[in-house]
Design a protein around this motif. Structure first.
Motif, PDB file in Angstrom:
ATOM      1  N   THR A   1     -42.861   2.358 -28.363  1.00 27.60           N
ATOM      2  CA  THR A   1     -41.486   1.952 -28.076  1.00 27.60           C
ATOM      3  C   THR A   1     -41.525   0.538 -27.491  1.00 27.60           C
ATOM      4  OG1 THR A   1     -41.528   2.821 -25.817  1.00 27.60           O
ATOM      5  CG2 THR A   1     -40.846   4.342 -27.577  1.00 27.60           C
ATOM      6  N   VAL A   2     -40.406  -0.156 -27.572  1.00 25.94           N
ATOM      7  CA  VAL A   2     -40.358  -1.516 -27.035  1.00 25.94           C
ATOM      8  C   VAL A   2     -40.626  -1.544 -25.528  1.00 25.94           C
ATOM      9  CG1 VAL A   2     -38.816  -3.464 -26.592  1.00 25.94           C
ATOM     10  CG2 VAL A   2     -38.944  -2.482 -28.878  1.00 25.94           C
ATOM     11  N   PRO A   3     -40.023  -0.650 -24.710  1.00 30.51           N
ATOM     12  CA  PRO A   3     -40.339  -0.680 -23.277  1.00 30.51           C
ATOM     13  C   PRO A   3     -41.815  -0.465 -22.984  1.00 30.51           C
ATOM     14  CG  PRO A   3     -38.327   0.572 -23.641  1.00 30.51           C
ATOM     15  CD  PRO A   3     -38.925   0.309 -24.998  1.00 30.51           C
ATOM     16  N   THR A   4     -42.458   0.454 -23.722  1.00 30.50           N
ATOM     17  CA  THR A   4     -43.884   0.705 -23.510  1.00 30.50           C
ATOM     18  C   THR A   4     -44.707  -0.524 -23.866  1.00 30.50           C
ATOM     19  OG1 THR A   4     -43.618   3.069 -23.951  1.00 30.50           O
ATOM     20  CG2 THR A   4     -45.831   2.165 -24.163  1.00 30.50           C
TER      21      THR A   4
ATOM     22  N   VAL B   1     -47.767  -5.680 -22.187  1.00 31.05           N
ATOM     23  CA  VAL B   1     -47.887  -7.140 -22.170  1.00 31.05           C
ATOM     24  C   VAL B   1     -47.766  -7.673 -20.749  1.00 31.05           C
ATOM     25  CG1 VAL B   1     -46.850  -9.301 -22.966  1.00 31.05           C
ATOM     26  CG2 VAL B   1     -47.047  -7.369 -24.538  1.00 31.05           C
ATOM     27  N   ASP B   2     -46.805  -7.162 -19.991  1.00 28.94           N
ATOM     28  CA  ASP B   2     -46.592  -7.637 -18.624  1.00 28.94           C
ATOM     29  C   ASP B   2     -47.789  -7.319 -17.730  1.00 28.94           C
ATOM     30  OD1 ASP B   2     -44.127  -8.589 -19.357  1.00 28.94           O
ATOM     31  OD2 ASP B   2     -42.992  -6.927 -18.492  1.00 28.94           O
ATOM     32  N   LEU B   3     -48.314  -6.086 -17.837  1.00 21.89           N
ATOM     33  CA  LEU B   3     -49.444  -5.713 -16.991  1.00 21.89           C
ATOM     34  C   LEU B   3     -50.693  -6.490 -17.388  1.00 21.89           C
ATOM     35  CD1 LEU B   3     -50.600  -4.036 -14.734  1.00 21.89           C
ATOM     36  CD2 LEU B   3     -50.959  -2.150 -16.359  1.00 21.89           C
ATOM     37  N   ALA B   4     -50.887  -6.710 -18.690  1.00 17.18           N
ATOM     38  CA  ALA B   4     -52.041  -7.495 -19.141  1.00 17.18           C
ATOM     39  C   ALA B   4     -51.988  -8.898 -18.566  1.00 17.18           C
ATOM     40  CB  ALA B   4     -52.075  -7.542 -20.668  1.00 17.18           C
ATOM     41  N   ALA B   5     -50.802  -9.491 -18.534  1.00 13.58           N
ATOM     42  CA  ALA B   5     -50.656 -10.834 -17.972  1.00 13.58           C
ATOM     43  C   ALA B   5     -50.897 -10.821 -16.463  1.00 13.58           C
ATOM     44  CB  ALA B   5     -49.265 -11.377 -18.279  1.00 13.58           C
ATOM     45  N   ALA B   6     -50.397  -9.795 -15.775  1.00 18.72           N
ATOM     46  CA  ALA B   6     -50.566  -9.717 -14.325  1.00 18.72           C
ATOM     47  C   ALA B   6     -52.042  -9.564 -13.949  1.00 18.72           C
ATOM     48  CB  ALA B   6     -49.759  -8.547 -13.766  1.00 18.72           C
ATOM     49  N   LEU B   7     -52.764  -8.734 -14.683  1.00 18.89           N
ATOM     50  CA  LEU B   7     -54.185  -8.525 -14.387  1.00 18.89           C
ATOM     51  C   LEU B   7     -55.018  -9.763 -14.678  1.00 18.89           C
ATOM     52  CD1 LEU B   7     -54.729  -4.893 -15.729  1.00 18.89           C
ATOM     53  CD2 LEU B   7     -54.580  -5.644 -13.353  1.00 18.89           C
ATOM     54  N   ASP B   8     -54.482 -10.666 -15.492  1.00 19.07           N
ATOM     55  CA  ASP B   8     -55.213 -11.885 -15.829  1.00 19.07           C
ATOM     56  C   ASP B   8     -55.160 -12.920 -14.710  1.00 19.07           C
ATOM     57  OD1 ASP B   8     -56.787 -13.239 -17.808  1.00 19.07           O
ATOM     58  OD2 ASP B   8     -55.081 -14.551 -18.195  1.00 19.07           O
ATOM     59  N   ASN B   9     -54.235 -12.732 -13.750  1.00 16.84           N
ATOM     60  CA  ASN B   9     -54.158 -13.640 -12.609  1.00 16.84           C
ATOM     61  C   ASN B   9     -55.373 -13.466 -11.709  1.00 16.84           C
ATOM     62  OD1 ASN B   9     -51.725 -14.846 -13.293  1.00 16.84           O
ATOM     63  ND2 ASN B   9     -50.518 -13.250 -12.293  1.00 16.84           N
ATOM     64  N   GLY B  10     -55.883 -14.566 -11.167  1.00 16.01           N
ATOM     65  CA  GLY B  10     -57.093 -14.522 -10.367  1.00 16.01           C
ATOM     66  C   GLY B  10     -57.004 -13.616  -9.163  1.00 16.01           C
ATOM     67  N   HIS B  11     -55.849 -13.610  -8.477  1.00 16.44           N
ATOM     68  CA  HIS B  11     -55.743 -12.790  -7.274  1.00 16.44           C
ATOM     69  C   HIS B  11     -55.678 -11.300  -7.574  1.00 16.44           C
ATOM     70  CE1 HIS B  11     -51.521 -13.937  -8.322  1.00 16.44           C
ATOM     71  NE2 HIS B  11     -51.318 -12.649  -8.101  1.00 16.44           N
ATOM     72  N   ASN B  12     -55.587 -10.922  -8.849  1.00 17.50           N
ATOM     73  CA  ASN B  12     -55.578  -9.507  -9.229  1.00 17.50           C
ATOM     74  C   ASN B  12     -56.902  -9.063  -9.839  1.00 17.50           C
ATOM     75  OD1 ASN B  12     -52.973  -8.622  -8.427  1.00 17.50           O
ATOM     76  ND2 ASN B  12     -52.063  -9.699 -10.171  1.00 17.50           N
ATOM     77  N   GLY B  13     -57.944  -9.882  -9.654  1.00 11.52           N
ATOM     78  CA  GLY B  13     -59.244  -9.524 -10.223  1.00 11.52           C
ATOM     79  C   GLY B  13     -59.756  -8.192  -9.718  1.00 11.52           C
ATOM     80  N   GLY B  14     -59.531  -7.908  -8.426  1.00 11.84           N
ATOM     81  CA  GLY B  14     -59.980  -6.635  -7.879  1.00 11.84           C
ATOM     82  C   GLY B  14     -59.247  -5.458  -8.482  1.00 11.84           C
ATOM     83  N   VAL B  15     -57.980  -5.645  -8.806  1.00  9.24           N
ATOM     84  CA  VAL B  15     -57.200  -4.579  -9.445  1.00  9.24           C
ATOM     85  C   VAL B  15     -57.744  -4.314 -10.846  1.00  9.24           C
ATOM     86  CG1 VAL B  15     -54.881  -3.775  -9.992  1.00  9.24           C
ATOM     87  CG2 VAL B  15     -55.207  -5.438  -8.169  1.00  9.24           C
TER      88      VAL B  15
END
Length: 417
Positions: free
Chosen positions: A78-81, A86-100
């Motif tokens: 589905t589009v929301p899924t 995409v949003d979570l993949a981008a967020a995890l790519d941020n340096g401060h989220n490396g531990g996550v």
């Protein structure tokens, strides 16, 4: 990587062939724990791949309007899924989220918990800096071992009390602002067609829109008389229909697809006059004969002669622009954006000349196709070829770099039979 994943797939298949009933209780629990852990690790890998697809711009190169739409078509999501991926993949790519990212890859947290943690850590990073963000990751990952995503989000609102108490009060306001931005980001309304022609509505409204909806439908949702046997849900349904009718009657709604806001119903004249035949909306939904008759009482009836296979044969005189009867015939044929994989409805579409008007192309049904704005621009780049098949319905030939065999493709989202 592909070979390793193939081996993992084979290992999972072997586990599926095994008999769970034969496991001892401790083995059953251990297998469940291992499966859950593996699910999270695969989620981390999937997010890394999604981020790479998004970073390369593959979706637009393949004709999709965004990575979200490309994932919906490719993975049948589905589009929301797809958007959440995409949003979570981008967020995890941020340096401060490396531990996550690492905690998810280790199988210590779930993807939903990772989403909560990245939202919180981003706020902490913006408010208190990198050191506090790193501490927040450690605390939240530890809490994730005890609490589900809902409780974790509730607890995360006071995370600064633990990692940066000196700025906690100021950050409380920042957290409220972040919640407002999140509410703005997550607002959506999904309209899903069911097999019997009805629609299912689902979504999340922001606070303002929720207030507007309640203000509009609450006065219309009460019982109309003491004998009103409708349930509260049925009354709210009817109130929403009344609000839509009132909006359409104002004449103030903007035009869609070159036509005024309107309901378009297709039916046979004999069926209409004899109260026997059903009708079809331009969205593909079916209406009962009684509903068609009721709508026809307050409607303009526009004739179109159809062939045996439902193809429009006579829709009015030729003109330079694809409007009026010709556009209505195009809607009858294509029923939405005709580009493969697109689900945009007719009112979001432009009428495109297959052979351009500037090149001598005629303004006729056989030289026209409905395309949404994105795919209209995409087709104009010239890499895709459009033609009508033997059944007079659009076919799209992809460029050789995308498909060396250049096998024609069709849109199946708007099919009615």
């Amino acid at each position: 990587m592909v070979e390793e994943l193939a081996q993992a797939d084979a290992a999972v298949a072997a586990c599926l062939d095994a008999s769970a009933w034969s496991l001892a209780e401790h083995e059953l629990v251990a297998a469940l724990d291992a499966t859950h852990r593996l699910t999270q690790r695969l989620a981390a890998l999937e997010l890394a791949l999604v981020r790479e697809v998004d970073g390369r711009g593959m979706a637009r190169a393949h004709g999709a309007s965004s990575t979200t739409v490309w994932l919906r078509e490719r993975l049948r999501l589905t589009v929301p899924t797809a958007r959440r991926l995409v949003d979570l993949a981008a967020a995890l790519d941020n340096g401060h989220n490396g531990g996550v990212r690492q905690a998810l890859a280790d199988g210590n947290i779930t993807a939903e918990q990772a989403r909560v943690i990245t939202d919180t850590v981003t706020t902490v990073h913006d408010t208190a800096g990198t050191a506090a963000a790193d501490k927040a990751v450690g605390v939240l990952v530890e809490w994730a071992g005890q609490f589900d995503p809902t409780l974790l989000r509730r607890l995360s609102t006071r995370i600064l009390d633990h990692v940066a108490p000196d700025v906690a009060e100021a950050a409380a306001k920042a957290a409220l602002d972040a919640d407002a931005r999140r509410a703005d980001r997550d607002r959506h309304l999904t309209v899903s067609e069911q097999t019997d022609g009805r629609l299912r509505l689902a979504g999340t409204l922001d606070a303002e829109t929720a207030g507007l909806l309640r203000a509009a439908i609450d006065p219309l949702s009460g019982p109309t008389d003491p004998d009103d046997s409708r349930t509260p849900g049925q009354r709210r349904h009817d109130a929403l229909a009344d609000v839509c009718r009132l909006a359409l009657r104002t004449g103030d709604l903007p035009a869609n697809g070159g036509e005024p806001a309107q309901i378009v119903v297709t039916t046979g004249y004999d069926a209409l006059s004899q109260q026997l035949g059903a009708g079809t909306l331009d969205t593909g939904l079916s209406l009962t004969p009684q509903t068609v008759r009721r709508l026809a009482c307050d409607a303009a009836i526009l004739p179109a002669v159809l062939g045996g296979n439902g193809q429009p044969l006579d829709v009015g005189r030729q003109r330079r622009l694809i409007t009026g009867p010709l556009r209505r015939a195009l809607v009858l044929r294509d029923r939405g954006c005709a580009f493969p994989g697109c689900d945009r409805p007719p009112r979001w579409c432009d009428a495109h000349h297959i052979r351009h008007w500037a090149d001598g192309g005629d303004t006729t049904l056989t030289n026209a196709v409905l395309l949404c704005g994105h795919h209209h621009r995409h087709v104009h780049k010239g890499e895709w070829t459009v033609r009508l098949g033997s059944d007079n319905r659009p076919m799209f030939v992809p460029p050789a770099w995308l498909d060396p065999d250049q096998i024609p493709r069709r849109n199946h989202y708007h099919r009615r039979n």
